[in-house]
Design a protein around this motif. Structure first.
Motif, PDB file in Angstrom:
ATOM      1  N   ASP B 330       2.273  11.358  12.626  1.00 44.92           N
ATOM      2  CA  ASP B 330       3.350  11.144  13.589  1.00 44.92           C
ATOM      3  C   ASP B 330       3.702   9.662  13.638  1.00 44.92           C
ATOM      4  O   ASP B 330       3.367   8.949  14.579  1.00 44.92           O
ATOM      5  N   TYR B 331       4.359   9.185  12.603  1.00 46.87           N
ATOM      6  CA  TYR B 331       4.626   7.752  12.461  1.00 46.87           C
ATOM      7  C   TYR B 331       5.963   7.570  11.741  1.00 46.87           C
ATOM      8  O   TYR B 331       6.196   8.207  10.715  1.00 46.87           O
ATOM      9  N   PRO B 332       6.838   6.689  12.277  1.00 43.32           N
ATOM     10  CA  PRO B 332       8.190   6.568  11.706  1.00 43.32           C
ATOM     11  C   PRO B 332       8.284   5.697  10.458  1.00 43.32           C
ATOM     12  O   PRO B 332       9.351   5.583   9.872  1.00 43.32           O
ATOM     13  N   GLY B 333       7.169   5.073  10.043  1.00 38.75           N
ATOM     14  CA  GLY B 333       7.182   4.275   8.814  1.00 38.75           C
ATOM     15  C   GLY B 333       6.237   4.888   7.803  1.00 38.75           C
ATOM     16  O   GLY B 333       5.612   5.924   8.062  1.00 38.75           O
ATOM     17  N   VAL B 334       6.111   4.247   6.649  1.00 39.62           N
ATOM     18  CA  VAL B 334       5.235   4.745   5.587  1.00 39.62           C
ATOM     19  C   VAL B 334       4.822   3.548   4.732  1.00 39.62           C
ATOM     20  O   VAL B 334       5.511   2.523   4.733  1.00 39.62           O
ATOM     21  N   GLY B 335       3.714   3.671   4.037  1.00 35.61           N
ATOM     22  CA  GLY B 335       3.258   2.562   3.203  1.00 35.61           C
ATOM     23  C   GLY B 335       4.309   2.151   2.181  1.00 35.61           C
ATOM     24  O   GLY B 335       4.947   3.001   1.571  1.00 35.61           O
ATOM     25  N   PRO B 336       4.501   0.836   1.989  1.00 32.86           N
ATOM     26  CA  PRO B 336       5.551   0.367   1.081  1.00 32.86           C
ATOM     27  C   PRO B 336       5.371   0.811  -0.366  1.00 32.86           C
ATOM     28  O   PRO B 336       6.357   1.005  -1.088  1.00 32.86           O
ATOM     29  N   GLU B 337       4.132   1.010  -0.782  1.00 33.60           N
ATOM     30  CA  GLU B 337       3.919   1.468  -2.164  1.00 33.60           C
ATOM     31  C   GLU B 337       4.503   2.874  -2.353  1.00 33.60           C
ATOM     32  O   GLU B 337       5.045   3.192  -3.409  1.00 33.60           O
ATOM     33  N   HIS B 338       4.401   3.692  -1.310  1.00 28.84           N
ATOM     34  CA  HIS B 338       5.001   5.026  -1.389  1.00 28.84           C
ATOM     35  C   HIS B 338       6.521   4.932  -1.537  1.00 28.84           C
ATOM     36  O   HIS B 338       7.136   5.722  -2.259  1.00 28.84           O
ATOM     37  N   SER B 339       7.117   3.966  -0.829  1.00 26.33           N
ATOM     38  CA  SER B 339       8.569   3.803  -0.934  1.00 26.33           C
ATOM     39  C   SER B 339       8.957   3.472  -2.378  1.00 26.33           C
ATOM     40  O   SER B 339       9.952   3.974  -2.907  1.00 26.33           O
ATOM     41  N   TRP B 340       8.137   2.649  -2.985  1.00 24.46           N
ATOM     42  CA  TRP B 340       8.384   2.260  -4.383  1.00 24.46           C
ATOM     43  C   TRP B 340       8.159   3.456  -5.313  1.00 24.46           C
ATOM     44  O   TRP B 340       8.965   3.723  -6.208  1.00 24.46           O
ATOM     45  N   LEU B 341       7.081   4.189  -5.077  1.00 24.37           N
ATOM     46  CA  LEU B 341       6.809   5.375  -5.903  1.00 24.37           C
ATOM     47  C   LEU B 341       7.929   6.403  -5.746  1.00 24.37           C
ATOM     48  O   LEU B 341       8.302   7.095  -6.683  1.00 24.37           O
ATOM     49  N   HIS B 342       8.464   6.480  -4.538  1.00 28.15           N
ATOM     50  CA  HIS B 342       9.569   7.399  -4.260  1.00 28.15           C
ATOM     51  C   HIS B 342      10.810   6.990  -5.034  1.00 28.15           C
ATOM     52  O   HIS B 342      11.427   7.793  -5.739  1.00 28.15           O
ATOM     53  N   ASP B 343      11.188   5.720  -4.922  1.00 26.83           N
ATOM     54  CA  ASP B 343      12.422   5.263  -5.560  1.00 26.83           C
ATOM     55  C   ASP B 343      12.337   5.303  -7.082  1.00 26.83           C
ATOM     56  O   ASP B 343      13.335   5.553  -7.754  1.00 26.83           O
ATOM     57  N   THR B 344      11.151   5.032  -7.614  1.00 28.09           N
ATOM     58  CA  THR B 344      11.021   5.039  -9.069  1.00 28.09           C
ATOM     59  C   THR B 344      10.872   6.462  -9.595  1.00 28.09           C
ATOM     60  O   THR B 344      10.946   6.680 -10.809  1.00 28.09           O
ATOM     61  N   GLY B 345      10.644   7.413  -8.702  1.00 24.15           N
ATOM     62  CA  GLY B 345      10.481   8.799  -9.131  1.00 24.15           C
ATOM     63  C   GLY B 345       9.080   9.130  -9.604  1.00 24.15           C
ATOM     64  O   GLY B 345       8.816  10.263 -10.010  1.00 24.15           O
ATOM     65  N   ARG B 346       8.175   8.152  -9.556  1.00 22.70           N
ATOM     66  CA  ARG B 346       6.817   8.441 -10.032  1.00 22.70           C
ATOM     67  C   ARG B 346       6.138   9.471  -9.139  1.00 22.70           C
ATOM     68  O   ARG B 346       5.378  10.307  -9.607  1.00 22.70           O
ATOM     69  N   ALA B 347       6.385   9.398  -7.863  1.00 25.06           N
ATOM     70  CA  ALA B 347       5.843  10.400  -6.946  1.00 25.06           C
ATOM     71  C   ALA B 347       7.007  11.130  -6.282  1.00 25.06           C
ATOM     72  O   ALA B 347       8.115  10.595  -6.183  1.00 25.06           O
ATOM     73  N   LYS B 348       6.724  12.357  -5.856  1.00 30.15           N
ATOM     74  CA  LYS B 348       7.765  13.158  -5.207  1.00 30.15           C
ATOM     75  C   LYS B 348       7.271  13.510  -3.806  1.00 30.15           C
ATOM     76  O   LYS B 348       6.117  13.890  -3.626  1.00 30.15           O
ATOM     77  N   TYR B 349       8.167  13.384  -2.834  1.00 30.17           N
ATOM     78  CA  TYR B 349       7.774  13.618  -1.434  1.00 30.17           C
ATOM     79  C   TYR B 349       8.637  14.723  -0.830  1.00 30.17           C
ATOM     80  O   TYR B 349       9.847  14.762  -1.042  1.00 30.17           O
ATOM     81  N   GLU B 350       7.991  15.594  -0.093  1.00 22.26           N
ATOM     82  CA  GLU B 350       8.711  16.644   0.630  1.00 22.26           C
ATOM     83  C   GLU B 350       8.129  16.750   2.027  1.00 22.26           C
ATOM     84  O   GLU B 350       7.004  16.324   2.283  1.00 22.26           O
TER      85      GLU B 350
END
Lengths: 264, 429
Positions: B330-350
């Motif tokens: 229950d947190y409105p932010g997320v670790g910055p590395e995840h943001s990078w993994l998300h944008d680069t497509g290396r990781a997928k989030y749902e």
């Protein structure tokens, strides 16, 4: 440096006093009331106004300012409202600064905010959670037009102070103590030493903030600093007032006391 | 500075040697992950972050520090944690083979202890005597209180009032361990506000106090440092799956609040292009309802709590309060590395909604005899989706990041259970 802040400090220096800098969040208790209150502060001797841009996560602020910004946000104080408030202040008699956490400015658009602030008559910005390392785009967008006031703290090393003052324009904001905003019974003992360390690194004016709330504290700080910053004490006297006229009277009285205090 | 992967001797004797930096790792420099991360902090904290950064970097090349950390991981935490094959649960996952990385079996019941012990040792190394921590679900608070008790340090834990209510068991645990629990009544009274209050304490107490941030969020060096202490999860899992199956998994799955358990598992497979990295954030009542904690589904890049990252925010950059049945997500932010993994497509989030997560919690309990934390249940629901997507014979590791003891009161309310007999499990609330 934008001319306005330089003028303010030149003027206060020539009259042998420190500049009095007063903070209030825009929109507290309402947008209109905050304009009246800040203009009353100017009328009663405040040399520069810090208009607080209310933010949802004010992690450098103590209880008084937390309360005020939460109140302002629940009343619908958006960035546009803040810029409108800036435009309605008596900029002929005081320099107008905005104090904002970084995210609202970044979200609004760095260049757009700089342009609008300048157009509204703003002279500078203080960003408590933006250090120079992350400020590249902002400094590029504001160069020469709007001053960016960075903070130094008792924990800042001499090397770091040297770098920070090079990136700062207008004045240097010296945090008197390690802690959040709020009135304190004593101004941090480290403040004078910090100002002295800054003097070795810059000719810019140095203003001391955090914990100053009374005329005698302002007098004490004015002995060694070029500016005295007061925030929570103004918020506190507005909170304690039963209505707006009483709040205006209280703010005038406090500003008057502080303005006496900053005389050397 | 370029981040190089630290060389570390493992409890079971594996030595990771010099590895050529990948494009990905080269992007992680000077505390940034591409455009994300950084340090958006009050000047007063800069010196403490520099000190922490230096202490961290000197510690991880100091054989004595590594030896002490490794000994505690083995003899105190109980590492390595097992990798458990979950055949009966897998029947609900499209025939995929499912393995659970059992971080729930660590001392204190979650992956959080990996980081807390590491940072507690750093606290001592810096000569500080007090630790503070924020906590949502209480697992990080308990882990920090535990490490403080073990090393004789003072400990204060900041917890949103709403979370002290829904995770009451963990409040008592922290108090028993000698920690002071400070109930935060500001804002939404959850994790976000606990972090604000911890930062306020820290700026005033930084000389003697270390802030043990519990996840891969916050200003540099926290995201990189917490990743380092959690990377043991991925290293073990990689070794264990190769021993069990003779190959790498097709996907590794984790829940993502701040994202430390996910980074821990993902980091073991970051350079293996064939291994999909799947993260599951909290969908709450549903992303369309606005009551959720789905930063990637409904947030945008911004700055929160010291880092640039995906944030739930309004038009004006004001943080939007998150919502999830799971206090830890229950947190409105997320670790910055995840943001990078998300944008680069290396990781997928749902996003996984409350109801889907609670169904997965019940399913794992009944099929495997393991009651997961509600946070972890989001990853299990995700594994069910991934299994169906990748099909039979696919191989999936789920990070079983925590056990569910702390959540029994919430589960009892949700399922309408708790009476001793004769009560049927309700479908909904």
């Amino acid at each position: 440096m934008s001319r306005r802040l330089a003028e303010v400090f030149a003027q206060t220096r020539s009259t042998n006093r420190a500049a009095l800098i007063g903070y209030l969040p825009a929109g507290f208790p309402t947008a209109d009331a905050s304009v009246e209150l800040m203009n009353a502060m100017i009328d009663s001797g405040v040399d520069a106004i810090e208009v607080g841009l209310p933010y949802s996560d004010p992690l450098m602020d103590g209880a008084d300012i937390q309360f005020a910004v939460a109140h302002a946000l629940s009343g619908g104080t958006t960035t546009e409202v803040v810029l409108d408030v800036v435009g309605r202040l008596d900029g002929d008699r005081a320099a107008i600064l905005v104090m904002s956490y970084w995210n609202p400015i970044e979200r609004y658009g760095v260049e757009r905010f700089a342009t609008r602030l300048k157009a509204a008559g703003g002279n500078g910005v203080i960003t408590p959670d933006l250090t120079w390392e992350e400020a590249g785009p902002w400094l590029a967008a504001t160069a020469g037009a709007i001053d960016t006031i960075f903070l130094v703290a008792p924990s800042s090393t001499d090397d770091r102070i040297k770098t920070v003052v090079k990136k700062t324009s207008g004045f240097v904001y010296a945090a008197s103590t390690m802690g959040v905003t709020g009135a304190r019974s004593e101004v941090g003992a480290g403040a004078q030493g910090l100002v002295a360390r800054c003097r070795l690194a810059t000719k810019l004016p140095i203003a001391v903030g955090l914990g100053v709330s009374t005329g005698s504290q302002a007098h004490e700080v004015a002995a060694y600093a070029d500016g005295v910053i007061v925030g929570s004490a103004f918020v506190r006297c507005i909170r304690a007032a039963p209505d707006l006229p009483a709040a205006i009277s209280a703010v005038r009285a406090l500003a008057g006391e502080l303005a006496e205090g900053v005389k050397r | 500075m370029i981040l190089s992967r630290p060389v570390r001797t493992q409890p079971f004797g594996i030595v990771e040697g010099e590895i050529k930096l990948t494009t990905y790792e080269t992007a992680i420099s000077a505390g940034h992950f591409g455009p994300y991360g950084g340090r958006f902090v009050p000047e007063a904290l800069t010196a403490a972050l520099d000190e922490l950064d230096a202490a961290f970097r000197s510690a991880i090349i100091d054989p004595d520090f590594i030896d002490r950390l490794t000994k505690l991981e083995v003899s105190y935490t109980g590492r390595p944690s097992p990798l458990t094959k979950a055949d009966r649960f897998a029947e609900h996952c499209g025939g995929a083979r499912i393995y659970l990385k059992r971080e729930d079996l660590n001392h204190t019941g979650s992956h959080k202890i990996n980081n807390a012990i590491g940072q507690a040792l750093l606290t001592q190394r810096m000569g500080k005597t007090r630790m503070i921590a924020e906590t949502g679900a209480g697992q990080h608070g308990v882990a920090t209180a535990t490490a403080a008790a073990l090393l004789g340090l003072d400990c204060t834990v900041f917890m949103g009032e709403e979370d002290t209510r829904r995770q009451a068991l963990n409040v008592v645990r922290m108090q028993l361990l000698g920690a002071e629990v400070f109930s935060v009544t500001a804002g939404s009274r959850t994790l976000k506000d606990a972090i604000n209050e911890a930062m306020r304490d820290w700026v005033a107490s930084v000389e003697k106090t270390h802030y043990v941030l519990g996840t891969v969020t916050g200003p540099a060096p926290f995201p990189e440092m917490v990743r380092y202490f959690q990377a043991i999860v991925g290293r073990e899992a990689r070794e264990q799956i190769q021993a069990a199956e003779g190959r790498l998994p097709d996907a590794v799955v984790a829940c993502v609040g701040g994202g430390s358990n996910a980074i821990g598992l993902f980091s073991g497979f970051m350079d293996d292009a064939t291994v999909q990295l799947r993260g599951y954030e909290a969908g709450g009542d549903g992303v369309e309802t606005g009551r959720h904690a789905a930063r990637f589904a409904a947030g945008s890049p911004g700055v929160l709590h010291g880092a640039r990252t995906y944030v739930m925010q309004d038009t004006w950059g004001q943080t939007i309060a998150s919502h999830s049945i799971s206090a830890g997500l229950d947190y409105p932010g997320v670790g910055p590395e995840h943001s990078w993994l998300h944008d680069t497509g290396r990781a997928k989030y749902e996003a996984v909604n409350d109801d889907e997560a609670m169904a997965a919690l019940a399913l794992l309990s009944r099929t495997e005899g393991i009651i997961p934390a509600i946070e972890t249940a989001h990853a299990l629901a995700g594994a069910m989706r991934v299994g169906r997507e990748l099909g039979p014979d696919s191989l999936i590791i789920v990070n079983l990041s925590g056990r569910g003891d702390k959540d029994v009161a919430t589960a009892a309310r949700w399922f309408g259970i708790g009476a001793p007999a004769g009560i049927e499990m309700a479908e909904g609330r």
